[in-house]
Design a protein around this motif. Structure first.
Motif, mmCIF file in Angstrom:
data_model
loop_
_atom_site.group_PDB
_atom_site.id
_atom_site.type_symbol
_atom_site.label_atom_id
_atom_site.label_comp_id
_atom_site.label_asym_id
_atom_site.label_seq_id
_atom_site.Cartn_x
_atom_site.Cartn_y
_atom_site.Cartn_z
ATOM 1 N N SER A 108 0.837 -1.200 0.000
ATOM 2 C CA SER A 108 0.000 0.000 0.000
ATOM 3 C C SER A 108 0.870 1.248 0.000
ATOM 4 C CB SER A 108 -0.919 0.018 1.229
ATOM 5 O OG SER A 108 -0.156 0.220 2.411
ATOM 6 N N VAL A 109 0.231 2.380 -0.302
ATOM 7 C CA VAL A 109 0.921 3.667 -0.226
ATOM 8 C C VAL A 109 1.277 3.985 1.221
ATOM 9 C CG1 VAL A 109 0.707 6.149 -0.663
ATOM 10 C CG2 VAL A 109 -0.235 4.511 -2.302
ATOM 11 N N VAL A 110 0.442 3.547 2.155
ATOM 12 C CA VAL A 110 0.726 3.781 3.572
ATOM 13 C C VAL A 110 2.058 3.134 3.948
ATOM 14 C CG1 VAL A 110 -0.032 3.320 5.932
ATOM 15 C CG2 VAL A 110 -1.702 4.010 4.203
ATOM 16 N N GLY A 111 2.260 1.886 3.509
ATOM 17 C CA GLY A 111 3.522 1.217 3.797
ATOM 18 C C GLY A 111 4.707 1.937 3.177
ATOM 19 N N TYR A 112 4.517 2.435 1.978
ATOM 20 C CA TYR A 112 5.579 3.188 1.308
ATOM 21 C C TYR A 112 5.900 4.461 2.088
ATOM 22 C CZ TYR A 112 7.788 5.920 -2.458
ATOM 23 O OH TYR A 112 8.634 6.686 -3.215
ATOM 24 N N ALA A 113 4.863 5.153 2.549
ATOM 25 C CA ALA A 113 5.065 6.381 3.315
ATOM 26 C C ALA A 113 5.807 6.098 4.618
ATOM 27 C CB ALA A 113 3.723 7.046 3.597
ATOM 28 N N ARG A 114 5.493 4.970 5.243
ATOM 29 C CA ARG A 114 6.203 4.609 6.474
ATOM 30 C C ARG A 114 7.673 4.331 6.190
ATOM 31 N NH1 ARG A 114 1.363 0.720 8.494
ATOM 32 N NH2 ARG A 114 0.173 2.272 9.683
ATOM 33 N N ASP A 115 7.928 3.665 5.085
ATOM 34 C CA ASP A 115 9.309 3.371 4.728
ATOM 35 C C ASP A 115 10.096 4.658 4.486
ATOM 36 O OD1 ASP A 115 11.472 1.610 3.978
ATOM 37 O OD2 ASP A 115 11.082 2.204 1.911
ATOM 38 N N LEU A 116 9.428 5.649 3.898
ATOM 39 C CA LEU A 116 10.066 6.944 3.658
ATOM 40 C C LEU A 116 10.166 7.786 4.926
ATOM 41 C CD1 LEU A 116 8.334 8.081 0.328
ATOM 42 C CD2 LEU A 116 10.707 7.374 0.600
ATOM 43 N N LYS A 117 9.498 7.323 5.998
ATOM 44 C CA LYS A 117 9.386 8.118 7.227
ATOM 45 C C LYS A 117 8.759 9.480 6.931
ATOM 46 C CE LYS A 117 13.216 5.881 9.663
ATOM 47 N NZ LYS A 117 13.308 4.759 8.705
ATOM 48 N N ARG A 152 0.398 10.167 8.963
ATOM 49 C CA ARG A 152 -0.790 10.416 9.786
ATOM 50 C C ARG A 152 -1.957 10.935 8.947
ATOM 51 N NH1 ARG A 152 -0.253 10.574 15.243
ATOM 52 N NH2 ARG A 152 -1.886 12.154 15.442
ATOM 53 N N LEU A 153 -1.634 11.545 7.807
ATOM 54 C CA LEU A 153 -2.693 11.997 6.905
ATOM 55 C C LEU A 153 -3.243 10.823 6.100
ATOM 56 C CD1 LEU A 153 -4.250 14.395 5.632
ATOM 57 C CD2 LEU A 153 -2.355 14.640 4.024
ATOM 58 N N LEU A 154 -2.355 9.923 5.697
ATOM 59 C CA LEU A 154 -2.760 8.764 4.906
ATOM 60 C C LEU A 154 -3.440 7.700 5.770
ATOM 61 C CD1 LEU A 154 0.534 8.493 2.838
ATOM 62 C CD2 LEU A 154 -1.693 9.155 1.919
ATOM 63 N N ASP A 188 4.414 -4.907 5.139
ATOM 64 C CA ASP A 188 3.961 -3.778 4.341
ATOM 65 C C ASP A 188 4.989 -2.666 4.275
ATOM 66 O OD1 ASP A 188 1.981 -2.499 2.823
ATOM 67 O OD2 ASP A 188 1.401 -1.298 4.551
ATOM 68 N N ALA A 189 5.803 -2.545 5.323
ATOM 69 C CA ALA A 189 6.746 -1.430 5.378
ATOM 70 C C ALA A 189 8.184 -1.864 5.167
ATOM 71 C CB ALA A 189 6.626 -0.724 6.732
ATOM 72 N N ALA A 190 8.400 -3.128 4.799
ATOM 73 C CA ALA A 190 9.763 -3.633 4.751
ATOM 74 C C ALA A 190 10.602 -3.157 3.572
ATOM 75 C CB ALA A 190 9.741 -5.162 4.786
ATOM 76 N N PRO A 191 10.100 -3.156 2.315
ATOM 77 C CA PRO A 191 10.983 -2.839 1.182
ATOM 78 C C PRO A 191 11.544 -1.428 1.247
ATOM 79 C CG PRO A 191 8.957 -3.896 0.457
ATOM 80 C CD PRO A 191 8.769 -3.530 1.893
ATOM 81 N N LEU A 192 12.623 -1.225 0.545
ATOM 82 C CA LEU A 192 13.296 0.065 0.552
ATOM 83 C C LEU A 192 12.615 1.039 -0.390
ATOM 84 C CD1 LEU A 192 16.992 -1.165 0.478
ATOM 85 C CD2 LEU A 192 15.667 -0.388 2.455
ATOM 86 N N ALA A 193 12.770 2.326 -0.091
ATOM 87 C CA ALA A 193 12.115 3.368 -0.887
ATOM 88 C C ALA A 193 12.631 3.406 -2.309
ATOM 89 C CB ALA A 193 12.319 4.728 -0.217
#
Length: 374
Positions: A324-333, A338-340, A360-365
């Protein structure tokens, strides 16, 4: 030969050699004319000087003095172009790396040469790469207003005389703000009236080629009235410039983005690739990508705009890197997590949202950047 005569010739050779050496790197036309005056000496002085100069500069870039009039005019280091200096015979005979019209058109510094090239018989059909296509590839929106009226008319002539100019990037260029301010968007009207932008013959999505600012113009409405559609303007782009929707999103042009979403709502979550071999991409993820937005300060505003129009941050990103985009956003910190994925207080009527899976948050940006077409 008397010693005095020998000394005189040596002095002349020294002077000529000094002039040649001074002119080797950056020669203006006035300096060339001055050197030509030295060359009128009937003695062998000039030939001696040229021979010595050739030996001294062996391996250096070709001296401006050794170029013909067209080569010199299209070599920026040789100084400013002087109107009237081109020789007609030099247009067909030169050693330039590329077509003279293409070289002159793609570099605004060389635009002053264009009118004289055309007046003396240069033809765009002889250029493997159409001059305006070359310009639009490297200058999406040149400063047309700084060009002289003669140069602007030369660019219009190239657009009307060379049918190969009718391409995605050139339409983008002639519809951009600088072109409109200089009155060059009239080229598009000419093409439309001449039938060169017909839906079935243009070979590309014309609406997607327009600058985002131009979509809501009378010209954009004319295109739609003639059968052009947003759907037909999605997909592969034959050019270097981005697709219309991507450019609107990149510049946070919300009016243009809304135009696209009104006609193709699916773009809120999935956009077809504009280049072959790429994957579809997700607007929310693209906006989060550092460096994508023209104005990074508008990132949150752009995310909010997309969320309000149906963008789903929990949909998988094409390519399988993130769920998900949420996981991607977490990976990017990203501070926009919080908006997503806003925190929800558990109540009897609103059960607490399930936490995303750990993977969901494991792969690199940077893996996502690759799958997003970067």
């Amino acid at each position: 030969m008397s010693p005095t005569s020998v000394l005189t010739r040596l002095r002349r050779a020294a002077v000529a050699l000094f002039v040649l050496t001074s002119a080797a790197g950056c020669t203006t036309t006035s300096l060339v004319l001055g050197v030509a005056g030295v060359a009128t000496d009937t003695s062998v002085t000039w030939e001696i000087a040229k021979h010595l100069h050739a030996q001294m500069t062996d391996g250096d870039p070709v001296s401006c003095l050794r170029m013909n009039s067209v080569e010199r005019a299209l070599t920026a280091r040789c100084g400013h172009f002087v109107a009237g200096s081109l020789r007609t015979e030099d247009i067909a005979r030169n050693e330039l790396q590329g077509c003279h019209l293409t070289l002159a058109a793609r570099d605004p510094r060389l635009w002053p040469v264009l009118p004289e090239l055309l007046n003396k018989g240069a033809q765009p059909e002889s250029c493997p790469v159409p001059p305006l296509v070359a310009l639009a590839a490297v200058q999406p929106c040149p400063d047309f207003q700084s060009a002289s009226p003669a140069v602007r008319e030369s660019l219009v002539w190239l657009a009307e005389a060379d049918a190969r100019s009718v391409r995605h990037d050139v339409v983008r260029m002639f519809s951009c703000p600088n072109a409109r301010q200089a009155g060059l968007d009239r080229v598009l009207d000419t093409w439309l009236v001449a039938g060169m932008l017909q839906r079935d013959t243009a070979g590309f999505g014309v609406l997607g080629a327009l600058h985002p600012d131009y979509l809501l113009s009378p010209f954009g409405r004319k295109l739609e009235s003639q059968g052009h559609t947003a759907a037909a303007s999605l997909g592969t782009v034959d050019g270097r410039q981005t697709s219309g929707f991507e450019e609107a999103l990149r510049t946070s042009n919300f009016e243009a983005v809304q135009w696209w979403l009104n006609r193709a709502p699916q773009l809120a979550n999935r956009v077809p690739p504009s280049q072959g071999g790429r994957l579809p991409w997700t607007p929310l993820a693209r906006v989060l990508l550092p460096g994508f937005l023209a104005d990074p300060a508008r990132q949150q505003e752009t995310v909010e705009f997309l969320l309000a129009r149906g963008a789903d941050p929990w949909k998988p990103i094409p390519g399988g890197v993130h769920n998900s985009v949420v996981g991607y956003a977490r990976d990017l910190k990203s501070p926009l997590v919080r908006l997503l994925d806003p925190p929800i207080v558990a109540t009897a009527d609103a059960p607490k949202r399930l936490v995303a899976q750990a993977g969901d948050a494991a792969p690199l940006a940077n893996d996502v950047a690759t799958n997003q077409g970067h």
